[in-house]
Design a protein around this motif. Structure first.
Motif, mmCIF file in Angstrom:
data_model
loop_
_atom_site.group_PDB
_atom_site.id
_atom_site.type_symbol
_atom_site.label_atom_id
_atom_site.label_comp_id
_atom_site.label_asym_id
_atom_site.label_seq_id
_atom_site.Cartn_x
_atom_site.Cartn_y
_atom_site.Cartn_z
ATOM 1 N N UNK A 231 172.425 14.373 30.611
ATOM 2 C CA UNK A 231 173.164 15.753 30.452
ATOM 3 C C UNK A 231 172.215 17.030 30.708
ATOM 4 N N UNK A 232 171.891 17.018 32.180
ATOM 5 C CA UNK A 232 170.623 18.104 32.656
ATOM 6 C C UNK A 232 171.164 19.532 32.287
ATOM 7 N N UNK A 233 172.474 19.693 32.261
ATOM 8 C CA UNK A 233 173.040 21.475 32.179
ATOM 9 C C UNK A 233 173.188 21.751 30.821
ATOM 10 N N UNK A 234 172.956 20.858 29.819
ATOM 11 C CA UNK A 234 172.872 21.078 28.127
ATOM 12 C C UNK A 234 171.756 21.487 27.946
ATOM 13 N N UNK A 235 171.607 22.696 27.193
ATOM 14 C CA UNK A 235 170.452 23.446 26.434
ATOM 15 C C UNK A 235 169.795 23.803 27.662
ATOM 16 N N UNK A 236 170.388 24.661 28.384
ATOM 17 C CA UNK A 236 169.258 25.050 29.686
ATOM 18 C C UNK A 236 168.169 25.813 28.853
#
Length: 581
Positions: A231-236
């Motif tokens: 989940x790369x886009x989570x918690x930018x």
């Protein structure tokens, strides 16, 4: 299992009497009847004949004015963990039966027995003798869809000598062979894959895990037969990213070990000197059981695996982040073993809860488990994001429509008030936010000093979630013993004119309520209605019993309200306006 025990035998009974009964019902036997005072034994040629004798005679055939009680003859040393449950309704769903059995302990296997009867028969093995004993005591004679269950021991050839019970965790472990055949319990559904493993990894290692054009992650998924979501886009901008691994328990563990090895290699290549602990994300619902009483479960995992394990504080939880971080420090091999043990405990808790919830969802009309948000996700086995749970006040009810707000007074031990409120009121605030309910502790004045009243205001699903967590918290904080069920008293107010409907003619309705829900329901007599012309109904029992009783009483009240509504005047005319006083 061909030898039969015949109980409740009259002193006048003789061997000839039994010969006549077996001949009348066309049941062959392979040896003489051994008749003692009050009971008898006989051998049947095979198990099918023994089953027929039990089904045809037990509780149905009279001898000298006494109904015979026929069951398998089991020597005392073989009365251990194996039971036979007969007279199960033929249309009973497997998950409902599983939920019933799970109330008494860990079911190691449950197999259907083919019989000629219309009702179903299963053989069950529990993990421990005390669990089997409790199941026999509670289930034998209990009603299920108008069928009285018959439960008895069957010989357990593997019965171990007396000693400390093994297992004992509520939930399901390995299962026996798939059950099939008549009667129509239906084919056993394929066991769903285990709930996913959720990890947190340092952001700087995500590139190495993915690899050039995704080659590394593709290899990992292929080798471990798993599906891995990064989940790369989570918690930018966050220092860590979540990874979700979907597979069997073994597949998840293999993938976890491989990812740790990839990170270790990348750390060496980039001269990264800090320790890289394993971080596992676990839904808060299961953490209390992972820790165990006085931290015993967690300490055992640490000792067995040679790791150091810490858990993130409750204060980090929010409605949209119900996960706690389990941090494991040690060698890769040690961390991998700890992951296996931690997730084994989590899966046991999940399966136990789902079985119990499936049972209750069949009993509580219209209950939608997904909208309640009590489990890691709306889809069993998927990731634990809770963003689908509507915030307090939003639409989307687990009970359909937009139900009215209800007020419930729940009584807890006075000593538990601190645990429910939490440090600086954090726990009660989070609980209120999570459930979408107003939760307040009433002042102690004028109350039993051993109890305090929690006032919960909210719609049905909010009541369900709030009360569920309060019951759970009391168990986690050891206000009840390890083998003791949490039982609390709840009060709801009903209009005084509707109290009679709750009681029913001659107490019929309240008795039916108690039989259906297993809760104690009392409408105290000679109550003086309060300023709103309402009286109290007291409900006592474990969580699901209390919930079911509350829902059933609310159904009765809704029916009363509907009947009180004025009927439209004929011909579309408006009813006359009430005269001003």
């Amino acid at each position: 299992m061909n030898k039969l025990y015949i109980g409740n035998v009259s002193a006048e009974a003789s061997e000839e009497d039994f010969e006549t009964i077996f001949e009348t019902w066309n049941i062959p036997h392979s040896g003489p009847f051994l008749v003692k005072t009050g009971y008898a034994f006989v051998d049947c040629p095979d198990e099918k004949t023994a089953m027929k004798a039990i089904d045809v005679l037990s509780g149905k055939v009279e001898l000298h004015g006494k109904l015979l009680d026929v069951e398998h003859s089991v020597p005392k040393r073989q009365r251990s963990c194996k039971l036979q449950i007969r007279n199960i309704p033929p249309d009973m769903r497997w998950e409902v039966l599983d939920g019933v059995l799970a109330q008494y302990g860990a079911v190691e296997c449950c197999e259907q027995v083919n019989t000629d009867t219309e009702t179903a028969v299963v053989n069950v093995r529990y993990a421990a003798k005390d669990q089997a004993r409790q199941a026999i005591e509670k289930l034998n004679g209990s009603m299920m869809e108008n069928c009285a269950l018959k439960v008895s021991y069957i010989p357990d050839e593997n019965a171990a000598p007396e000693g400390p019970p093994a297992g004992g965790r509520r939930g399901f472990n390995s299962r026996g062979p798939p059950r099939s055949g008549s009667p129509s319990l239906g084919a056993r559904p394929k066991v769903q894959s285990d709930i996913p493993l959720r990890m947190l990894v340092p952001t700087q290692f995500v590139g190495a895990i993915i690899g050039k054009e995704g080659a590394t992650i593709r290899n990992v998924t292929k080798q471990t037969h798993s599906k891995i979501d990064i989940h790369r886009k989570e918690n930018a901008g966050a220092a860590e990213k979540p990874i979700t691994i979907h597979s069997t328990a073994e597949g998840c563990s293999n993938a976890c070990r491989t990812l740790m090895e990839i990170m270790q290699k990348e750390a060496l290549d980039t001269k990264f000197t800090e320790e890289i602990p394993l971080k596992v994300l676990v839904h808060n619902t299961f953490v209390g059981r992972l820790i165990g009483k006085e931290g015993r479960n967690l300490k055992k995992i640490e000792q067995d695996t040679g790791t150091k394990i810490t858990i993130s504080p409750l204060q980090d939880l929010t409605l949209y982040n119900p996960e706690r971080t389990i941090t494991v420090k040690g060698s890769i091999e040690a961390c991998a073993r700890a992951e296996e043990e931690v997730m084994k405990k989590i899966r046991e808790s999940y399966e136990s809860d789902m079985a119990a919830m499936n049972l209750q969802s069949n009993l509580i009309p219209g209950l939608n488990l997904n909208a309640l948000g009590l489990f890691p996700s709306g889809t069993p086995g998927m990731g634990p994001s809770m963003s689908h749970v509507p915030p307090p006040g939003a639409g989307g009810s687990a009970f359909g429509g937009h139900p009215e707000s209800e007020t419930v007074h729940l009584f807890i031990p006075a000593l538990a008030v601190g645990a429910i409120i939490g440090k600086q009121g954090q726990h009660i605030k989070q609980l209120s936010h999570f459930a979408g309910a107003s939760i307040k502790i009433a002042p102690a004045e004028g109350m039993d000093p051993k109890q305090r009243m929690v006032i919960i205001v909210g719609p049905p699903e909010a009541q369900f979630k709030a009360q569920c967590r309060i019951f759970g918290k009391l168990k986690e904080e050891n206000f009840f013993g390890p083998k003791e069920e949490v039982k609390l008293e709840a009060h709801i107010k009903v209009p005084s004119f509707a109290a009679g409907r709750v009681i029913g003619k001659g107490g019929k309705t309240v008795n039916e309520l108690q039989n259906l829900t297993c809760a104690e329901v009392v409408v105290p007599r000679d109550q003086t209605p309060d300023e709103n012309d309402q009286v109290i109904v007291k409900i006592s029992g474990h969580f699901f019993a209390c919930q079911l009783a509350q829902r059933k009483i609310q159904e009765i009240l809704a029916q009363v309200r509907r009947q009180q509504q004025p009927k439209p005047a004929p011909g579309g005319q408006q009813p006359p306006l009430p005269r001003r006083k």
